[in-house]
Design a protein around this motif. Structure first.
Motif, short mmCIF file in Angstrom:
data_model
loop_
_atom_site.label_atom_id
_atom_site.label_comp_id
_atom_site.label_asym_id
_atom_site.label_seq_id
_atom_site.Cartn_x
_atom_site.Cartn_y
_atom_site.Cartn_z
N MET A 139 6.15 2.11 -1.10
CA MET A 139 5.43 0.93 -0.87
C MET A 139 5.69 0.36 0.43
SD MET A 139 3.35 2.15 -3.37
CE MET A 139 2.86 0.34 -3.56
N ARG B 270 1.05 -1.36 0.47
CA ARG B 270 -0.20 0.18 0.28
C ARG B 270 1.18 1.35 0.16
NH1 ARG B 270 -3.91 1.52 5.26
NH2 ARG B 270 -4.26 3.90 4.06
N GLU B 271 0.51 2.13 -0.45
CA GLU B 271 1.47 3.37 -0.98
C GLU B 271 0.41 4.23 0.55
OE1 GLU B 271 2.55 6.62 -4.47
OE2 GLU B 271 0.65 6.27 -3.98
N GLN B 272 2.34 5.32 1.20
CA GLN B 272 1.64 5.79 2.38
C GLN B 272 2.35 7.34 1.97
OE1 GLN B 272 2.75 4.71 5.95
NE2 GLN B 272 1.87 6.11 6.76
N ASN C 286 3.70 -3.01 3.33
CA ASN C 286 2.85 -3.87 3.44
C ASN C 286 1.63 -3.45 5.15
OD1 ASN C 286 3.60 -5.90 2.26
ND2 ASN C 286 5.12 -6.59 3.33
N ARG C 287 2.25 -2.27 5.62
CA ARG C 287 1.38 -1.93 6.94
C ARG C 287 2.21 -0.87 6.78
NH1 ARG C 287 2.10 0.22 11.88
NH2 ARG C 287 4.53 -0.60 11.90
#
Length: 370
Positions: free
Chosen positions: A62, A3-5, A64-65
């Motif tokens: 990018m 997931r992008e952050q 995972n959490r």
């Protein structure tokens, strides 16, 4: 699942609060140490990226959490960068970081304001020697004053706008100029404080070492188009990038169709340092409007007041499809200028909200306030 952050770099953030003010979803918040992004609220609208003067908000991972807000508030630096959106185009930035800075040598310091003025402004010149430190007009650098803070941590990064053209303070050299205002003030208890970075820079001697981080900045840049007309509006040390713009134009396109116009405000005439021969050439700088807000014997006037007096000529500029607007100075200046331009536009049958949006979307509206 990756997931992008979106994250904010605590090393290069200068806490100007621009990102939090511009964030439409309320995803950005801060404490006494860091500005942070709530991954559950951020919608990647990019509204905070363009106005950030240092690029501190332009970091993408990018994961995972996602990192929590609490985790981000405890950071001194970002974790290693993993990825960033490929659609963001920008000049090279952050080539040198705090852990591996570029080493420059102090060359000279020249006082630009009169000796009797309480506010001292100096033109500082540094030399990178054999170190390749590419930059563009309108970008910034960071310096770290020597010594430790009261909690034994290293001193924080200080950001200064570059006041030279990209080919050096002297053409074809590795030199760079900065405007530095010596900060001396009073605390509520009556004691005197001295700005750590400004006094250190103002008191350097030839040959002293300076660790430089950066460069920073992706949006407050001079267009390559020689037909671009520049409307430069500023106060205080906001003069620095404009000096670089004018140097570049004079060296590369002195006969370009695009012209340069400046509205600039200081407290007194003595606080407006020279921009060399550039300001004395009416053909190169056809509009030079200087206002003074605290000078004895002068009527108190701000740049937005003078802009209203020049409504006709400004309306002509606003109709130019090659116009770039630059606003640089103290916080609140952008809002004051926006109100003035809205009034001028209404007077001359120009739809300012639509025009402002067009200027933003085409990259022709540039604001950097602090």
């Amino acid at each position: 699942m990756l997931r992008e952050q979106h994250l904010i770099n605590p090393e290069t953030c200068i806490r100007c609060n621009t990102c939090e003010r511009r964030c439409p979803t309320g995803a950005i918040s801060h404490d006494e140490r860091n500005y942070v992004v709530n991954a559950d609220i951020c919608n990647f609208c990019m509204a905070c990226v363009r106005p950030c003067p240092t690029g501190a908000v332009d970091n993408w991972f990018m994961l995972n959490r996602p990192y929590t807000v609490a985790e981000q508030l405890g950071w001194h630096q970002l974790p290693p960068r993993v990825s960033k959106p490929p659609t963001i185009l920008r000049p090279p930035t952050q080539l040198f970081r705090r852990e591996a800075p570029a080493v420059a040598t102090f060359v000279s310091s020249k006082r630009l304001t009169q000796e009797e003025e309480a506010s001292e402004v100096r033109l500082i010149v540094i030399d990178f020697g054999d170190v390749a430190f590419p930059f563009l007009e309108g970008q910034c650098i960071g310096v770290v004053p020597p010594g430790k803070r009261s909690d034994s941590r290293p001193r924080g990064l200080r950001i200064y706008s570059i006041a030279s053209a990209r080919d050096g303070e002297e053409p074809g050299t590795s030199t760079m100029a900065l405007f530095v205002k010596r900060v001396i003030g009073s605390r509520p208890d009556g004691s005197v404080f001295h700005g750590v970075a400004s006094n250190w820079l103002c008191d350097l001697r030839p040959g002293d070492r300076i660790d430089v981080v950066g460069p920073f900045g992706e949006t407050f840049l001079l267009p390559d188009d020689p037909e671009a007309e520049l409307l430069m509006i500023g106060t205080g040390t906001g003069r620095a990038p404009f000096r670089g713009f004018l140097q570049r134009r004079l060296r590369t396109a002195p006969d370009a169709l695009g012209r340069q116009h400046m509205f600039f405000g200081t407290r007194t005439p003595q606080m407006f340092p020279t921009l060399d021969s550039l300001l004395s050439n009416p053909e190169f700088l056809p509009t030079k409007e200087l206002t003074y807000s605290g000078a004895a014997g002068w009527e108190r006037e701000y740049v937005q007041d003078r802009m209203r007096q020049r409504a006709g000529s400004l309306a002509t500029m606003l109709r130019n499809d090659h116009l770039h607007i630059y606003i640089c100075g103290s916080r609140g200046l952008e809002e004051d200028v926006d109100v003035a331009l809205a009034e001028i536009s209404q007077e001359h049958c120009i739809n300012w909200p639509v025009l402002r949006q067009t200027l933003h979307s085409t990259g022709r509206y540039h604001a950097e306030t602090y």
